[in-house]
Design a protein around this motif. Structure first.
Motif, PDB file in Angstrom:
ATOM      1  N   LEU A  97      37.137   0.535  15.709  1.00  0.00           N
ATOM      2  CA  LEU A  97      36.982   1.352  14.984  1.00  0.00           C
ATOM      3  C   LEU A  97      36.386   2.559  14.980  1.00  0.00           C
ATOM      4  N   GLY A  98      35.429   3.572  15.251  1.00  0.00           N
ATOM      5  CA  GLY A  98      35.227   4.470  15.720  1.00  0.00           C
ATOM      6  C   GLY A  98      35.970   6.194  15.992  1.00  0.00           C
ATOM      7  N   GLY A  99      37.523   5.143  17.632  1.00  0.00           N
ATOM      8  CA  GLY A  99      37.901   5.391  17.637  1.00  0.00           C
ATOM      9  C   GLY A  99      39.815   5.828  16.599  1.00  0.00           C
ATOM     10  N   MET A 100      39.596   4.562  16.239  1.00  0.00           N
ATOM     11  CA  MET A 100      40.567   5.067  15.290  1.00  0.00           C
ATOM     12  C   MET A 100      39.963   5.828  13.801  1.00  0.00           C
ATOM     13  N   ALA A 101      39.103   5.681  13.466  1.00  0.00           N
ATOM     14  CA  ALA A 101      38.906   6.789  12.566  1.00  0.00           C
ATOM     15  C   ALA A 101      38.764   8.754  13.103  1.00  0.00           C
ATOM     16  N   ALA A 102      38.357   8.745  13.695  1.00  0.00           N
ATOM     17  CA  ALA A 102      37.781   9.567  14.659  1.00  0.00           C
ATOM     18  C   ALA A 102      39.659  10.271  15.276  1.00  0.00           C
ATOM     19  N   ALA A 103      40.391   9.784  14.777  1.00  0.00           N
ATOM     20  CA  ALA A 103      42.048  10.121  15.139  1.00  0.00           C
ATOM     21  C   ALA A 103      42.476   9.574  13.914  1.00  0.00           C
ATOM     22  N   ASN A 104      42.418   9.305  12.738  1.00  0.00           N
ATOM     23  CA  ASN A 104      42.604   8.759  11.667  1.00  0.00           C
ATOM     24  C   ASN A 104      44.121   8.040  11.727  1.00  0.00           C
ATOM     25  N   VAL A 105      43.837   7.133  12.189  1.00  0.00           N
ATOM     26  CA  VAL A 105      45.451   6.274  12.887  1.00  0.00           C
ATOM     27  C   VAL A 105      45.634   5.473  12.164  1.00  0.00           C
ATOM     28  N   SER A 106      47.263   5.764  11.532  1.00  0.00           N
ATOM     29  CA  SER A 106      47.290   5.507  10.776  1.00  0.00           C
ATOM     30  C   SER A 106      49.045   4.708  11.037  1.00  0.00           C
ATOM     31  N   GLY A 107      49.464   4.003  10.289  1.00  0.00           N
ATOM     32  CA  GLY A 107      50.381   3.310  11.000  1.00  0.00           C
ATOM     33  C   GLY A 107      51.870   3.054   9.300  1.00  0.00           C
ATOM     34  N   PRO A 108      52.759   2.791   9.517  1.00  0.00           N
ATOM     35  CA  PRO A 108      53.554   2.828   8.879  1.00  0.00           C
ATOM     36  C   PRO A 108      54.205   2.450   7.292  1.00  0.00           C
ATOM     37  N   ARG A 109      52.729   2.042   7.186  1.00  0.00           N
ATOM     38  CA  ARG A 109      52.271   1.529   5.095  1.00  0.00           C
ATOM     39  C   ARG A 109      51.554   3.224   4.727  1.00  0.00           C
ATOM     40  N   ARG A 110      51.144   3.549   5.910  1.00  0.00           N
ATOM     41  CA  ARG A 110      50.829   5.054   5.497  1.00  0.00           C
ATOM     42  C   ARG A 110      51.921   5.526   4.159  1.00  0.00           C
ATOM     43  N   ILE A 111      53.087   5.299   4.329  1.00  0.00           N
ATOM     44  CA  ILE A 111      53.689   5.964   3.084  1.00  0.00           C
ATOM     45  C   ILE A 111      53.353   5.728   1.620  1.00  0.00           C
ATOM     46  N   SER A 112      53.145   4.552   1.920  1.00  0.00           N
ATOM     47  CA  SER A 112      52.572   3.475   0.320  1.00  0.00           C
ATOM     48  C   SER A 112      51.408   3.491  -0.353  1.00  0.00           C
TER      49      SER A 112
END
Length: 367
Positions: A97-112
Motif C-alpha cells: 500500500l505504501g509503495g502504491m501511494a508513494a508512487a501514485n500508481v494508477s492503471g487504465p481506469r485512471r481516465i474515468s
C-alpha cells in the motif's frame, strides 16, 4: 532496518547519520538510490474497513493483494486498478500500500475515475526530521490547511516515509465488456479512442497496441457496469466507430486489461522502458520520432509506454513537448524523472528543505 512500529521508524530516521533507502515490497525498483535500507513491510495490517462507508485504512506495508482480497469479499475494489510492476521490472516480493501511494500508481481506469491520489483520504508518515505527521482522515473533503495527502502521492518517499494510508473504495461491477478495432494506424486509433471517450457512453479504459497478441494492431475500449447498460453502450459505441472500420464486442473477466495495466508485452524483452505522458493528439507524432522497438498506448493516448534500445535518452529525440518522460527500466546518462521547469523545481526544493532538510530520504531518486 525493519521497524515494527511507527515510533521505532521515527527514531531510526531521527538518528540516521546518512542517506536512507526506503523499501516496501521491493517491487518498484525505479531509479538508483544509495543508503541504508529501511523496510516498511512490518508496518502491516488493515486497521479499519467499513464497507458501508467505502473506506479502508491499513499500514503502509500491507500487501495490495491482501487489501484486494478483503475488498473482493464485499464486492468492492480499488477503482484506480494499481499497476503491478513485477512483470515489467522483473522484481519479486509483494506490492504494498505504501509503495502504491508513494508512487501514485494508477492503471487504465485512471481516465474515468481518477488516480490513486484521488482516492487517498488520509496519511500518516515520518518526515526527514523523524517527526510523525498525520493529515486527512476517513472521509472526503476533510482537510484544512495544506493537503499533505496529495503531496505525498507521487513523492517516492523523498518527503516522508508513509506508515498508514486511508483510502476510498468503490463497488465492483457486474459486467465487463471490450470493444476491439483492428488494423488502425496509431493516428487513426487515437482519433477513434478520443471520439469514444468524448461520447456519453462511458468507456472506462482506452488502449492501442500497434502490435497486438496476433502481431497486428488492435485498439480496445472497455465498458463496465450493469449488463444491460454495458450492452446498450457497446451498441452505441459500435455505431460511433463505424467510420474506423467497426468494432467487435465481447464480455468477460477483462484479463486482457491486466496485461495492458502491467505492460506485460515488455516483460523479459531487452532494452530500456520509458513512460511518457503527453496530449493524446500529439502522441502518434511523438512516437514517430523515437524509432522504438515496441509501443503501447494507454489512457486514450495520454500515456505511452516505449521499449527502446538500451542506452538511448529518448528525451533528446522527443525535444520540447507538453508532457514528461520517465525512465522506468534501464539506465542512461540522464535523470530517471523528467527535469522540472525552473519555477517548479524551486517549489520542489523548498518542500524538500522543509520536510527533509538533511536530504536523507531516497536521496537522488528525483534529481
Amino acid at each position: 532496518m525493519t521497524p515494527t512500529t511507527e515510533a521505532e521508524l521515527a527514531q531510526m530516521i531521527a538518528g540516521a547519520n546518512g542517506p536512507l533507502r526506503i523499501k516496501g515490497g521491493g517491487t518498484r525498483s525505479i531509479g538508483h538510490v544509495e543508503g541504508d535500507e529501511v523496510c516498511t513491510a512490518a508496518l502491516s495490517g488493515i486497521s479499519l474497513y467499513e464497507p458501508g462507508a467505502l473506506t479502508i485504512v491499513a499500514g503502509a506495508g500491507t500487501p495490495i493483494a491482501e487489501i484486494e482480497k478483503v475488498l473482493s469479499a464485499e464486492n468492492q475494489r480499488l477503482a484506480f486498478e494499481p499497476m503491478d510492476h513485477r512483470f515489467l521490472l522483473g522484481t519479486t516480493g509483494d506490492p504494498t500500500l505504501g509503495g502504491m501511494a508513494a508512487a501514485n500508481v494508477s492503471g487504465p481506469r485512471r481516465i474515468s475515475v481518477g488516480a490513486c491520489r484521488d482516492f487517498m483520504l488520509g496519511v500518516r508518515f515520518v518526515d526527514g526530521h523523524g517527526t510523525i505527521i498525520k493529515n486527512g482522515g476517513r472521509v472526503m473533503k476533510n482537510v484544512t490547511g495544506y493537503d499533505l495527502v496529495k503531496l505525498m502521492a507521487g513523492s517516492y518517499g523523498t518527503l516522508g516515509v508513509l506508515t498508514e494510508v486511508s483510502l476510498k473504495v468503490l463497488p465492483d461491477v457486474e459486467t465487463t465488456g471490450t470493444l476491439r478495432l483492428h488494423g488502425l494506424t496509431d493516428r487513426q486509433a487515437v482519433q477513434a479512442l478520443s471520439a469514444a471517450l468524448g461520447s456519453p457512453f462511458e468507456a472506462t479504459a482506452a488502449a492501442h497496441l500497434p502490435k497486438g497478441p496476433s502481431g497486428d494492431p488492435v485498439t480496445m475500449l472497455r465498458i463496465e457496469g450493469f449488463e444491460a447498460s454495458v450492452k446498450y453502450r457497446a451498441g452505441k459505441l459500435q455505431d460511433l466507430l463505424k467510420p474506423y472500420g467497426g468494432a467487435d464486442f465481447t464480455t468477460g473477466d477483462g484479463a486482457e486489461w491486466a496485461a495492458v495495466r502491467d505492460v506485460t508485452a515488455f516483460a523479459d524483452q531487452p532494452g530500456n522502458v520509458w513512460r511518457i505522458s503527453a496530449k493524446p493528439s500529439q502522441a502518434p507524432e511523438l512516437v514517430a520520432k523515437l524509432d522504438a522497438t515496441t509501443v503501447q498506448y494507454d489512457w486514450g493516448g495520454g500515456l505511452i509506454w516505449v521499449l527502446a534500445d538500451a542506452g538511448r535518452d529518448l528525451r533528446a529525440a522527443l525535444g520540447d513537448f507538453d508532457g514528461h518522460a520517465t525512465l522506468i527500466r534501464g539506465s542512461v546518462d540522464a535523470p530517471t524523472f523528467h527535469p522540472e521547469a525552473p519555477a517548479l523545481a524551486a517549489i520542489t526544493d523548498g518542500l524538500r528543505a522543509k520536510f527533509d532538510p538533511r536530504g536523507i530520504l531516497n536521496s537522488g531518486i528525483m534529481c
